[in-house]
Design a protein around this motif. Structure first.
Motif, PDB file in Angstrom:
ATOM      1  N   LYS A  61     -29.386  35.215  10.701  1.00  0.00           N
ATOM      2  CA  LYS A  61     -30.253  36.149  10.551  1.00  0.00           C
ATOM      3  C   LYS A  61     -30.699  36.553   9.159  1.00  0.00           C
ATOM      4  O   LYS A  61     -29.594  36.526   8.094  1.00  0.00           O
ATOM      5  N   ARG A 114     -31.291  38.754   5.755  1.00  0.00           N
ATOM      6  CA  ARG A 114     -31.320  40.159   5.688  1.00  0.00           C
ATOM      7  C   ARG A 114     -31.921  40.265   4.114  1.00  0.00           C
ATOM      8  O   ARG A 114     -31.526  40.091   3.427  1.00  0.00           O
ATOM      9  N   HIS A 144     -19.645  36.051  14.797  1.00  0.00           N
ATOM     10  CA  HIS A 144     -19.553  36.773  16.204  1.00  0.00           C
ATOM     11  C   HIS A 144     -18.309  35.595  16.701  1.00  0.00           C
ATOM     12  O   HIS A 144     -17.559  35.972  17.549  1.00  0.00           O
ATOM     13  N   CYS A 152     -15.818  44.821  19.703  1.00  0.00           N
ATOM     14  CA  CYS A 152     -17.163  45.015  18.935  1.00  0.00           C
ATOM     15  C   CYS A 152     -17.165  46.230  17.904  1.00  0.00           C
ATOM     16  O   CYS A 152     -17.485  46.344  16.842  1.00  0.00           O
ATOM     17  N   CYS A 187     -15.789  46.374  14.331  1.00  0.00           N
ATOM     18  CA  CYS A 187     -17.041  46.339  13.237  1.00  0.00           C
ATOM     19  C   CYS A 187     -18.010  47.224  13.288  1.00  0.00           C
ATOM     20  O   CYS A 187     -18.427  47.712  12.233  1.00  0.00           O
ATOM     21  N   HIS A 188     -18.752  47.394  14.450  1.00  0.00           N
ATOM     22  CA  HIS A 188     -19.619  48.161  14.829  1.00  0.00           C
ATOM     23  C   HIS A 188     -19.104  49.394  15.035  1.00  0.00           C
ATOM     24  O   HIS A 188     -19.502  49.938  16.307  1.00  0.00           O
TER      25      HIS A 188
HETATM   26  C1  HEC Z   1     -16.239  40.825  12.908  1.00  0.00           C
HETATM   27  C2  HEC Z   1     -16.963  41.901  13.006  1.00  0.00           C
HETATM   28  C3  HEC Z   1     -18.054  42.009  14.499  1.00  0.00           C
HETATM   29  C4  HEC Z   1     -17.743  42.024  15.319  1.00  0.00           C
HETATM   30  C5  HEC Z   1     -16.273  41.709  16.218  1.00  0.00           C
HETATM   31  C6  HEC Z   1     -18.849  42.035  16.398  1.00  0.00           C
HETATM   32  N1  HEC Z   1     -19.958  42.040  15.454  1.00  0.00           N
HETATM   33 FE1  HEC Z   1     -21.941  42.228  15.879  1.00  0.00          FE
HETATM   34  N2  HEC Z   1     -22.345  41.769  14.052  1.00  0.00           N
HETATM   35  C7  HEC Z   1     -21.549  41.736  12.848  1.00  0.00           C
HETATM   36  C8  HEC Z   1     -22.374  41.660  11.562  1.00  0.00           C
HETATM   37  C9  HEC Z   1     -21.696  41.638  10.395  1.00  0.00           C
HETATM   38  C10 HEC Z   1     -23.767  41.636  12.030  1.00  0.00           C
HETATM   39  C11 HEC Z   1     -24.763  41.507  11.161  1.00  0.00           C
HETATM   40  C12 HEC Z   1     -25.350  42.870  10.602  1.00  0.00           C
HETATM   41  C13 HEC Z   1     -26.325  42.832   9.529  1.00  0.00           C
HETATM   42  O1  HEC Z   1     -26.847  41.878   9.322  1.00  0.00           O
HETATM   43  O2  HEC Z   1     -26.716  44.083   9.397  1.00  0.00           O
HETATM   44  C14 HEC Z   1     -23.764  41.750  13.404  1.00  0.00           C
HETATM   45  C15 HEC Z   1     -24.942  41.844  14.367  1.00  0.00           C
HETATM   46  C16 HEC Z   1     -24.962  42.319  15.911  1.00  0.00           C
HETATM   47  C17 HEC Z   1     -26.016  42.603  16.367  1.00  0.00           C
HETATM   48  C18 HEC Z   1     -27.533  42.466  15.895  1.00  0.00           C
HETATM   49  C19 HEC Z   1     -28.006  40.775  15.975  1.00  0.00           C
HETATM   50  C20 HEC Z   1     -29.349  40.587  15.678  1.00  0.00           C
HETATM   51  O3  HEC Z   1     -29.522  39.352  15.623  1.00  0.00           O
HETATM   52  O4  HEC Z   1     -29.960  41.594  14.931  1.00  0.00           O
HETATM   53  C21 HEC Z   1     -25.830  42.824  17.806  1.00  0.00           C
HETATM   54  C22 HEC Z   1     -26.656  43.163  18.808  1.00  0.00           C
HETATM   55  C23 HEC Z   1     -24.321  42.591  17.718  1.00  0.00           C
HETATM   56  N3  HEC Z   1     -24.101  42.419  16.483  1.00  0.00           N
HETATM   57  C24 HEC Z   1     -23.452  43.017  18.840  1.00  0.00           C
HETATM   58  C25 HEC Z   1     -22.184  43.112  18.834  1.00  0.00           C
HETATM   59  C26 HEC Z   1     -21.494  43.127  20.138  1.00  0.00           C
HETATM   60  C27 HEC Z   1     -22.074  43.566  21.372  1.00  0.00           C
HETATM   61  C28 HEC Z   1     -20.136  42.769  19.555  1.00  0.00           C
HETATM   62  C29 HEC Z   1     -18.883  42.578  20.744  1.00  0.00           C
HETATM   63  C30 HEC Z   1     -19.183  41.612  21.869  1.00  0.00           C
HETATM   64  C31 HEC Z   1     -20.161  42.449  18.339  1.00  0.00           C
HETATM   65  N4  HEC Z   1     -21.212  42.570  17.838  1.00  0.00           N
HETATM   66  C32 HEC Z   1     -19.129  42.046  17.812  1.00  0.00           C
HETATM   67  C33 HEC Z   1     -20.189  41.868  12.988  1.00  0.00           C
HETATM   68  C34 HEC Z   1     -19.514  41.942  14.220  1.00  0.00           C
END
Ligand code: HEC
Ligand code: HEC
Ligand code: HEC
Ligand code: HEC
Ligand code: HEC
Length: 420
Positions: free
Chosen positions: A213, A215, A242, A286, A289-290
């Motif tokens: 994506k 940004r 991810h 998840c 990080c989130h």
């Molecule tokens: C290693 C860290 C990490 C983990 C673990 C993680 N994510 Fe993320 N995720 C991120 C990052 C970094 C972004 C991008 C954020 C940004 O661009 O601001 C993101 C983006 C997303 C988005 C937005 C996607 C989009 O296209 O806009 C979603 C929904 C999401 N994550 C859900 C999840 C879920 C549900 C889980 C668990 C299954 C998860 N994430 C696990 C780091 C992580």
């Protein structure tokens, strides 16, 4: 047999407390039996069925001996309680009355419970009524991508077991709030949160994380013109970020509750160390990080940038960014600041709950807080000397960094947002 029943009945009718107890016991039992076997996804339904109704039942049971005792004191001994003279039509009428009362009570209780379940499930209840101490979280929530997602979808999730666990800890919290013994600011909830497969993944299933994506981040200088600087990042969300963590067995140890220091990590048994593994072990999901998908408290700089980008704060005012930061950091009176700046202050600063800038770290990046760099610092090494990478292009391509008019946006045909 018949006379024993009649003696029993006369006890129950001897004092109004005993009679009331009998009615409460029977009604709560009947309602419980009607509701207990319904399948339910609403956790608060459970409070009613498994806490309130049994509570009423016990309450009724306590009233009965109390009534009998009152009665016997009044007339000088249990043996003196007159045998109820209830026969024939009198008996039929009495039982009719009890039956009618039971039906009425069932109706009232069911209607009341339906309403209270509906109410207790509402975000208003979670965020304000019962949980006034949570109003900072409620306010940040209303201004987040999850503003339409119910508190209980993340905090409790479906099913009965977690509900019971949450409600037991909820009871302890009610005491803490009542007697003002809770910790301020409220501790981050990650320890007690349910694994994210059962909450986040109910809506965001990992199979759909495939794409990267773009940004575009706007930042503003603290100069007279509030110069706009644009950073363009291609975030490798689907192809790397991810993929590297979700569904893998990554465990880590942190020695403090905010989890900002992580001395030890393991991936499928391969250990990466930057220090001694002292502290609590956790499996990464998840929320590591989130951690602020919805209660994202802001830091002054990015919050002001957001207001400038949206136009809520007028960029044509000289030094507006610099002055906003001075006001937000308490170096100038906030009263004289523009409305947008006051709003940022009110959203993020909660003296009553000891919440000030940075009280709740956000782990998604590496700007204001260590975030990803808690592990990706080139310092965590495995036995063969390989480290968890801090290389800038591991997570994103830096297509432009703090440029006034990035070439890449022109190539992509995206306006830079500069007013012509
Ligand atoms: C290693 C860290 C990490 C983990 C673990 C993680 N994510 Fe993320 N995720 C991120 C990052 C970094 C972004 C991008 C954020 C940004 O661009 O601001 C993101 C983006 C997303 C988005 C937005 C996607 C989009 O296209 O806009 C979603 C929904 C999401 N994550 C859900 C999840 C879920 C549900 C889980 C668990 C299954 C998860 N994430 C696990 C780091 C992580
Ligand atoms: C999208 C999922 C999600 C929703 C919806 C949600 N929360 Fe949370 N909440 C979280 C996560 C994740 C944490 C843990 C943050 C951490 O440990 O750093 C949390 C933490 C908290 C905390 C602990 C203090 C803190 O800020 O860490 C409170 C209080 C809270 N939530 C209240 C609420 C209330 C009230 C609502 C509804 C108005 C709500 N939450 C809705 C995900 C959610
Ligand atoms: C009840 C469904 C639901 C649950 C549960 C849920 N989300 Fe979301 N999530 C959404 C919706 C809806 C959006 C908004 C999508 C949009 O704005 O395009 C969203 C957006 C997001 C985004 C993108 C935010 C952005 O800035 O665009 C992330 C990241 C995210 N969720 C993470 C999580 C995490 C982590 C959890 C668990 C703690 C979680 N979600 C739980 C429904 C849910
Ligand atoms: C708890 C420690 C930890 C945190 C926090 C963490 N990571 Fe990781 N990350 C790892 C480990 C361990 C690996 C290596 C996995 C492997 O060996 O395959 C990894 C691998 C990655 C990779 C793949 C690297 C490659 O060479 O392909 C990316 C991309 C990544 N992480 C992004 C992130 C982002 C973005 C964040 C912050 C939002 C983050 N990570 C936070 C532990 C962490
Ligand atoms: C482990 C993954 C990871 C690594 C390594 C990494 N970043 Fe980032 N970076 C992120 C994430 C995630 C974000 C997005 C945070 C967000 O959504 O706001 C980000 C955001 C940024 C931003 C935008 C910050 C802003 O103003 O919002 C810049 C600039 C940046 N990174 C520079 C770098 C540089 C330079 C390096 C190399 C030293 C680097 N990053 C290494 C994960 C990483």
């Amino acid at each position: 047999m018949k006379s024993a029943f009649r003696v029993f009945l006369s006890y129950l009718l001897c004092d109004w407390l005993a009679t009331a107890g009998t009615i409460i016991v029977t009604t709560s039992a009947v309602v419980f039996l009607t509701l207990a076997f319904e399948s339910f996804s609403n956790p608060y339904y459970g409070i009613l069925v498994f806490l309130i109704l049994p509570g009423l039942f016990v309450f009724g049971l306590v009233l009965i001996p109390l009534g009998v005792w009152r009665c016997s004191r009044r007339i000088g001994g249990v043996s003196n309680i007159p045998e109820a003279q209830i026969t024939g039509t009198k008996a039929i009428r009495l039982f009719g009355l009890i039956a009618l009362l039971t039906v009425v009570n069932v109706a009232i209780l069911s209607a009341a419970s339906y309403q209270s379940v509906k109410y207790m499930d509402s975000n208003q209840f979670c965020g304000t009524t019962c949980h006034t101490v949570m109003s900072p979280q409620h306010t940040a929530y209303q201004d987040s991508p999850h503003a339409r997602v119910d508190c209980v979808s993340c905090h409790i999730g479906p099913g009965a077991e977690w509900f019971v666990q949450y409600k037991l800890s909820g009871l302890a919290q009610v005491f803490a709030v009542t007697f003002n013994t809770y910790h301020k600011p409220l501790p981050a909830a990650i320890r007690s949160l349910r694994p994210s497969q059962d909450t986040c993944e109910q809506c965001h299933w990992p199979q759909k994380f495939i794409s990267d994506k773009l940004r575009i981040v706007k930042r503003y200088d603290e100069d007279e013109k509030n110069t706009e600087k644009t950073t363009v990042l291609l975030m490798h969300i689907g192809t790397r970020i991810h993929k590297a963590h979700v569904g893998r067995n990554i465990e880590y140890v942190s020695s403090e509750p905010a989890r900002q220091e992580i001395p030890w990590v393991s991936v499928d048994g391969v250990e990466y160390k930057a220090g001694e593994p002292v502290g609590e072990k956790r499996r990464m999901d998840c929320i590591d990080c989130h951690n602020r998908p919805t209660h994202a408290f802001e830091t002054p700089g990015p919050a002001v940038d957001k207001a400038l980008e949206s136009g809520e704060l007028d960029r044509s005012i000289p030094f507006v960014k610099r002055d906003a930061l001075l006001a937000l950091n308490g170096k100038k009176p906030i009263d004289g600041a523009p409305v947008a700046v006051k709003r940022i202050f009110a959203r993020n600063i909660w003296p009553r709950m000891d919440i000030t800038w940075g009280a709740y770290p956000n782990n998604i990046g590496h700007d204001a807080f260590p975030g990803c760099f808690r592990c990706h610092d080139d310092n965590h090494k495995n036995a063969s000397g390989k480290s968890i990478s801090q290389d800038c292009s591991t997570c994103h391509e830096l297509l432009a960094v703090g440029e006034e008019s990035p070439e890449i946006l022109k190539q992509l045909g995206i306006a830079t947002g500069e007013k012509k």
